[in-house]
Write an enzyme that holds these catalytic residues in place. Structure first.
Site, short mmCIF file in Angstrom:
data_model
loop_
_atom_site.label_atom_id
_atom_site.label_comp_id
_atom_site.label_asym_id
_atom_site.label_seq_id
_atom_site.Cartn_x
_atom_site.Cartn_y
_atom_site.Cartn_z
N TRP A 133 0.83 -1.20 0.00
CA TRP A 133 0.00 0.00 0.00
C TRP A 133 0.87 1.25 0.00
CZ3 TRP A 133 -3.47 2.57 -1.81
CH2 TRP A 133 -4.26 3.51 -1.18
N LYS A 176 -12.70 -2.87 9.88
CA LYS A 176 -13.14 -3.72 8.76
C LYS A 176 -12.24 -4.95 8.61
CE LYS A 176 -9.70 -2.13 6.00
NZ LYS A 176 -8.75 -2.83 5.13
N LYS A 194 -3.94 1.41 9.16
CA LYS A 194 -5.20 1.00 9.77
C LYS A 194 -4.90 0.17 11.02
CE LYS A 194 -7.31 1.25 5.24
NZ LYS A 194 -7.81 0.57 4.04
#
Length: 619
Positions: free
Chosen positions: A271, A460, A376
């Protein structure tokens, strides 16, 4: 006769040889520092912003060009006072309001601009620099130009025409002079105008740019400008060339000399590589205001050979194989070197390492820098949860936005349509980061709910583990949809229980349901959880040991090739909060997934999470 180039770089002596002018086309360190720190920049208009003198052009329009032009030159070279020059020129022109309207229609602002001036003013405005027009010309002629350049009327200092008014119609009919009380109506008027600007605004540094001797006066009086930059873009005046501390023949030189935001990306996983690729494209290719330094530094914690490979091949074969990062990405294994002089810090490392990274950076981050987190996860302390952006903000003392969305790194690298939100506290910083990330294939919107956006991106991953378990058991889309729906509800309830200010609509953004769906369909958490579940089932069927199958750590190493599976750690961190606060029964899916992850329940019970079933499995 000297050539055009010689006319711009020297004067002709009696023997015909060209002798150098004192044109300082390379700025001194002092001039460069002032230019880059300017709070306000004041421009002359005629022959600086425009390619001609407005009154001269109006005179040509009215048929008295040569007589008026001669008076203009006397004012510019200092042989006639500005006031007298204005009076005599207006007498010769003798125009009416209708003449002014016809003139503006015949010569619209865009047709009169000097090359590069709009780009320069746009670059200044994008950086938050206040732009003013200070001219010995007339507002009636200048306001259309100011409007075209996006300069407010109250930032225009110019003379006003006086008109004779018809008693019957109440309309102006004849020019009868001008308002001599305006500072721009006389010599030394421009420094007086700048003094007024300073008096009414908290500007520390003011720069004046112009072509004429009256512009040069701006730095020759106390209270005026801090720096004068002479302009030879349209016309060169020897007296100005000789005295200007910095002289330019192309406005690109001023744009190039503006300060640029330097960017550092902290992380080198998939990422981080997708992010640095977008950033590198924007800083080098699509930066119309030239706001960003072309080079982007990327910290690679492994250092050594991987750094050398990235810098020589412009790819990261370890985590992002086959996708070029960009020739302007500069990798380094030295964390302090990566952030040196960086204005914008992009955090994109596994969440369990962020606190340690920030501690290493204490005292090394540039004052006034801004950060954004793409990471995250959260850290759980005895005092409660601490988000990644909060760690950055508290440890380094900088503003920290978050970028969250449904983004699988490889898809972004292949330039497939993706989207994200920037959750922000500081709108100005968020807008700057938006320019840094947005691409035709990567849509970015701003969201004034940074906590909600960041928690969605964190939670999530827990739900994705549950969906992976459903896949591992061979169940179909109905079961997956049920787990995703329950997961979204628990995400919302958990966020708002911890932070009541979190907005409901945040969960409908790409950082909420968008990220949840993307991660549950194609993310690494789903993939590893599926493999873990299949291994556990196979082990149970074969009667091997306790039926636990392969470990999370083993599968993480095999399937992710060095990347981290943060969802298991996040599940444990969230469960610690639920247990401490007595909330476990309120979040049955989160609790069920955590107990499966830690071997307290078998994987098939992931779909048996409803509260009515809870006592059976949680006793």
């Amino acid at each position: 006769m000297p050539t055009e180039v010689e006319q711009k770089t020297g004067t002709t002596s009696n023997n015909g040889n060209v002798t150098p002018l004192e044109a300082r086309t390379v700025p001194s360190e002092r001039a460069l520092t002032i230019w880059r720190s300017a709070d306000a920049v004041c421009f002359d208009v005629d022959c600086t912003i425009t390619v001609n003198d407005g009154l001269d052009l109006l005179a040509e329009f009215m048929g008295v060009k040569e007589e008026v032009e001669a008076l203009t030159n006397k004012a510019m070279d200092g042989t006639m006072s500005l006031t007298r020059s204005l009076e005599e020129r207006l007498n010769l022109i003798n125009c009416s309001p209708d003449d002014i309207r016809r003139f503006i229609k015949a010569y619209p602002p865009q047709s009169r601009l000097a090359p590069g001036i709009k780009e320069l003013i746009n670059a200044l405005q994008k950086r938050g620099v206040a732009v003013y027009l200070i001219s010995g010309g007339f507002r009636e002629l200048l306001l259309p130009i100011a409007a075209h350049l996006g300069i407010p009327k109250d930032r225009v200092f110019a003379n006003r025409m006086h008109w004779q008014w018809d008693d019957e119609t109440g309309m102006p009919t004849k020019l009868v002079g001008f308002d001599t009380s305006e500072p721009t109506a006389r010599n030394q008027g421009k420094p007086e105008a700048i003094a007024r600007i300073r008096e009414n605004n908290p500007y520390n540094t003011v720069v004046m740019i112009g072509d004429g001797i009256t512009d040069l006066e701006a730095v020759q009086t106390s209270g005026g400008a801090d720096l004068f930059i002479g302009s030879g873009v349209v016309v060169e005046r020897e007296a100005v060339v000789a005295e200007a501390e910095w002289y330019v023949y192309d406005y690109k030189a001023l744009v190039s000399a503006l300060s640029r935001y330097k960017v550092a990306v902290l992380g080198s996983g998939a990422w981080a590589c997708a992010a640095v690729r977008m950033i590198a494209q924007n800083t080098s290719q699509d930066d119309p205001e030239d706001e960003f330094d072309d080079d982007v530094r990327m910290w690679v914690h492994q250092g050594g050979e991987l750094v050398d490979t990235i810098n020589s091949t412009h790819e990261n074969p370890a985590y992002f194989p086959g996708i070029p990062l960009g020739p302007n990405v500069i990798a380094t294994g030295n964390l302090a070197e990566a952030v040196a002089d960086a204005d914008l810090l992009v955090f994109c490392a596994p969440h369990q390492y962020i606190r340690g990274i920030c501690k290493q950076l204490m005292g090394k981050v540039k004052p006034g820098a801004a950060a954004i987190s793409l990471t995250k996860g959260m850290r759980v302390t005895p005092e409660g949860p601490e988000l990644i952006s909060q760690i950055v903000r508290r440890t380094l003392g900088v503003d920290c936005s978050v970028l969250m969305g449904g983004n699988i790194a490889e898809d972004v690298g292949r330039e497939q349509l993706s989207e994200a939100v920037i959750g922000y506290y500081n709108l100005e910083h968020a807008q700057r980061f938006k320019k840094l990330f947005r691409r035709p294939y990567f849509r970015v919107t701003l969201l004034p709910d940074p906590v909600g956006a960041e928690l969605c991106g964190t939670l999530k991953n827990i739900v994705a583990l549950g969906v992976g378990m459903v896949d591992g058991m061979g169940m179909g889309p109905n079961s997956k949809a049920a787990v995703i729906r329950q997961g979204l509800l628990e995400m919302r309830d958990f966020c708002q229980a911890l932070y009541p200010s979190v907005r409901d609509d945040t969960f409908l953004e790409c950082c909420g349901v968008g990220d949840l769906v993307a991660t549950c369909i194609g993310g690494r958490h789903r993939r590893v959880a599926e493999a873990w579940t299949r291994s556990a089932i196979e082990s149970a069927v074969a009667g091997e040991g306790n039926g636990a199958g392969r470990s999370w750590a083993e599968l993480e190493k095999e399937l992710l090739q060095g990347q981290k599976l943060q969802g298991v750690l996040t599940s444990n961190e969230v469960q610690q909060i639920l247990r401490t606060r007595g909330w476990e029964s309120k979040y049955p899916l989160f609790t069920t997934i955590n107990r499966i992850v830690n071997g307290h329940l078998p994987p098939h019970l992931v779909v048996d999470y409803l509260p009515r079933c809870y006592p059976r499995h949680m006793s």
